[in-house]
Scaffold this motif. Sequence first.
Motif, PDB file in Angstrom:
ATOM      1  N   ASP A 125     -41.988 -33.842 -11.348  1.00 54.94           N
ATOM      2  CA  ASP A 125     -40.706 -33.551 -10.702  1.00 54.94           C
ATOM      3  C   ASP A 125     -40.721 -32.164 -10.062  1.00 54.94           C
ATOM      4  OD1 ASP A 125     -39.551 -35.959 -11.345  1.00 54.94           O
ATOM      5  OD2 ASP A 125     -38.499 -35.239 -13.113  1.00 54.94           O
ATOM      6  N   THR A 126     -41.256 -31.189 -10.786  1.00 52.65           N
ATOM      7  CA  THR A 126     -41.270 -29.815 -10.268  1.00 52.65           C
ATOM      8  C   THR A 126     -42.125 -29.725  -8.998  1.00 52.65           C
ATOM      9  OG1 THR A 126     -41.016 -29.010 -12.529  1.00 52.65           O
ATOM     10  CG2 THR A 126     -41.731 -27.405 -10.884  1.00 52.65           C
TER      11      THR A 126
ATOM     12  N   ASP B 136     -40.352 -31.389  -6.083  1.00 56.16           N
ATOM     13  CA  ASP B 136     -39.299 -30.519  -5.557  1.00 56.16           C
ATOM     14  C   ASP B 136     -39.895 -29.418  -4.675  1.00 56.16           C
ATOM     15  OD1 ASP B 136     -37.611 -32.096  -7.000  1.00 56.16           O
ATOM     16  OD2 ASP B 136     -37.323 -30.684  -8.638  1.00 56.16           O
TER      17      ASP B 136
ATOM     18  N   LEU C  87     -40.675 -30.982  -1.345  1.00 54.52           N
ATOM     19  CA  LEU C  87     -39.468 -31.158  -0.535  1.00 54.52           C
ATOM     20  C   LEU C  87     -39.059 -29.831   0.086  1.00 54.52           C
ATOM     21  CD1 LEU C  87     -37.211 -33.437  -2.791  1.00 54.52           C
ATOM     22  CD2 LEU C  87     -38.409 -34.096  -0.716  1.00 54.52           C
ATOM     23  N   ARG C  88     -39.112 -28.803  -0.749  1.00 52.45           N
ATOM     24  CA  ARG C  88     -38.692 -27.476  -0.314  1.00 52.45           C
ATOM     25  C   ARG C  88     -39.548 -26.989   0.853  1.00 52.45           C
ATOM     26  NH1 ARG C  88     -38.057 -22.450  -4.594  1.00 52.45           N
ATOM     27  NH2 ARG C  88     -36.748 -21.188  -3.243  1.00 52.45           N
TER      28      ARG C  88
ATOM     29  N   ARG D   1     -41.060 -28.973   2.937  1.00 50.44           N
ATOM     30  CA  ARG D   1     -41.034 -29.982   4.003  1.00 50.44           C
ATOM     31  C   ARG D   1     -42.369 -30.696   4.191  1.00 50.44           C
ATOM     32  NH1 ARG D   1     -35.963 -31.250   4.450  1.00 50.44           N
ATOM     33  NH2 ARG D   1     -34.685 -29.411   4.253  1.00 50.44           N
TER      34      ARG D   1
END
Lengths: 239, 570
Positions: free
Chosen positions: B143-144, B147, B150-151, B153
């Motif tokens: 998960d980390t 994330d 995503l951050r 891109r």
Amino acid sequence: MILKFRIFRYDPEKDDAPYYQSFEIEADPKDRILDCLNRIRAEKDPTLSFRMSCGHGVCGSDGMRINGTSSLACQKLAKDFKESEEVLIEPLQVFRVIKDLVVDMDPFFERYYSVKPYLITRTPPPDTERLQSVEEHRKFEDAIRCILCACCTASCPVNQDKATAGYIGPAALVRAFRYLFDSRDEGREERIALLDNKDGAWGCQTRWMCTKVCPKEIPVTKEIFEIKKRILESKKGKK
Amino acid sequence: MNFKHDIVIVGAGLAGLRAAVECVEEADVAVVSKVLPTRSHSGAAQGGITASIGNEEEDHWEWHMFDTVKGSDYLADQDAVEIMVKDAPRVIYELEHMGVPFSRNKDGKIAQRNFGGHTSEYGKKPVKRACYASDRTGRVVLDTLYDQCLRHRVKFYQEHYVLSLVFEDKKCAGLITYDLSSGELNLIEARAVLLATGGCGRIFKTTSNGFASTGDGLNLAHRAGIPLMDMEFVQFHPTGLYPLGILVSEAARGEGGILRNSLGERFMERYAPTVKDLAARDVVSRAILTEVREGRSFEGGYVHLDLTHLGEKKIIERLWEITSFVRIYLGIDPVYEPIPVYPTCHYLMGGIPTDTDGRVLQDESDAIAQGLYAAGECACVSVHGANRLGCNSLLDTLVFGRRCGMAMKADISKIEHQPVSDEPLEKAKEMLAGLLYHKGYEKIDVVRRNMQSLMMDYCSVFRDEEGLKKELESIRSLKMRFNDVEIVDKGKNFNYELMEAIELGHQLDLAEVILLSALYRKESRGAHFREDFPVRDDTNFLKHTLVFKGQEVRYKPVVITRFQPEARVY
């Protein structure tokens, strides 16, 4: 045991409208509902589509409605339904159906991302780990069990109501809680600004469905309440 | 459709995402995954990540290195192991800084616990080396990292299934994907392609692996002419939940759980007098099955994992997930009752040979396959040799995922996009049409179950020449049957039947490679135990197996630096 299933079917490639199809299969009482669905694919109809990955409630792929309740098909056993005349299998609500039990998860992940699901820090980290007491860790420990299966958001009456569908939903709020209450995080103000609105934490009407269906037993509603409390506390602090 | 990126990563597990995070700021990076992100099998890792940070007791990377080499039954390449264990503390602190919610000890530092085969002072007693987040370590790290992607891109092609690797002028120039949501084929051109596709446990009947662990990446490389290394070494985790095979983390024994046979004996005392239940996994799995064979198991062939003396507080706090699995699937409460367990296929030590920066090696002279990289379970660096120690796999993905990212960043400045002809796309179209419109009569599920039973019966914990030869013949005839497989679903919208057929083709190819590797290794080492050759033979077999396309078997030497092979006793 013999188990009867009634399954939601819809393939926009060939169906004008969704319909329900019935299947009957032989199941061991300890079989997972996911095993049963796989048996239906293997023995009756290979065109049935649903997502799966780990098969034991860790990846969050196989969220669906089983007899009306959002659940993970890999966490429910055949014997749980021995009293049911038939097991009704439908896709999660709230999300657009792509095919059969497969729904469009993009909006879910977009909202998830909107809460800044990462640690925000300004102080440079030490050479080793940042310290965090057992008690500080415990504050958000329930929240890290979240597997993003979307069962909570799909069951939330606020998300289901078209008038309030803009609500970011319980899953995103659980992740927001996880960072807001992590003692290492330094982004409290920007997090609160993101959450302090009608589609944020205030969208929650305390209807408890999220808590009821969560396959990982996260006290979702309580955590959303804690967020609201923290928003109010931070406003009070400013006055 | 045609797409173009600097770097394309196949697989959104820990190795793939860690590599993506490493290069996204300096390169155009895309991740291709056949499942949605966060559904990758890395998320099922429970117990922890090893590092000699010594938060609980004295520890040193040299001890970690010795344990890893001994655990590997001296088949790991020691230069690679040294890189991994020296880098481990940095990995842990980096994850902590990213936000991974590690469990803490009373000093507020990252808590550590015991794990099988990890010891202090070169085997004297168990050491607390595994950093963990309850028993959901893999999931929270996944998960980390997601994330972080995503951050930054990172572009995701989710629910895209890779059909083939594209080679032009002997360089990997991209890949062909099948979009599950549309049925469309895409060519994704790249200057560097990283395979981080995980393992292939689903070849076996009883496995802890998820449905997606079908070994696609391994066989895509093999079909493209890359040899596969040490494929005979398949790990059976001692404590799969009976009868489902779901993983019950070694953390249960790390926290004090005890294995008992039907007589109530703590039988590991006989097999590993020093560390007992915390011996390496191959040793414990053989011990359990020996108890079963000698009639000291419960009906159906399992033993008990007893946690009842640990108390509810510790069990709930440190083993929440497995407690939940046992309650849900067996209706048993591990706080009060022992857990029925038996060995389950868990991890592939072998894989795509790489150097210590993830560059794929195409023969025994270590020539590099340009543009192609591998990391994580599908790669074989080799840090696990003949048997992996618990909590060294997450470490492997994070150390070598990052190194691979750094290597790709550096290499792409020297690699141009290769012009790609229409041929790979046309071939992929033909392949799909062949599968879809061939008039078949065999069922995917029947062929697959046959394969899984055969692998379990003849190629799991105990093996011998007769069984392996017999099975090799059976698998080859299953491959013939696979040619006549019928695909009922002709649709383009989430046609999982089509994907499963392609996966099965990979699985059958890999089963054959595993069998060949096992047949030719006439000794017992780590997870590979031959009843007809029950002793390790360093004179003839202290070497890595390489199986080439066309089933040619060759070997290459093991890198030995600090620790000379010695008898392996726990």
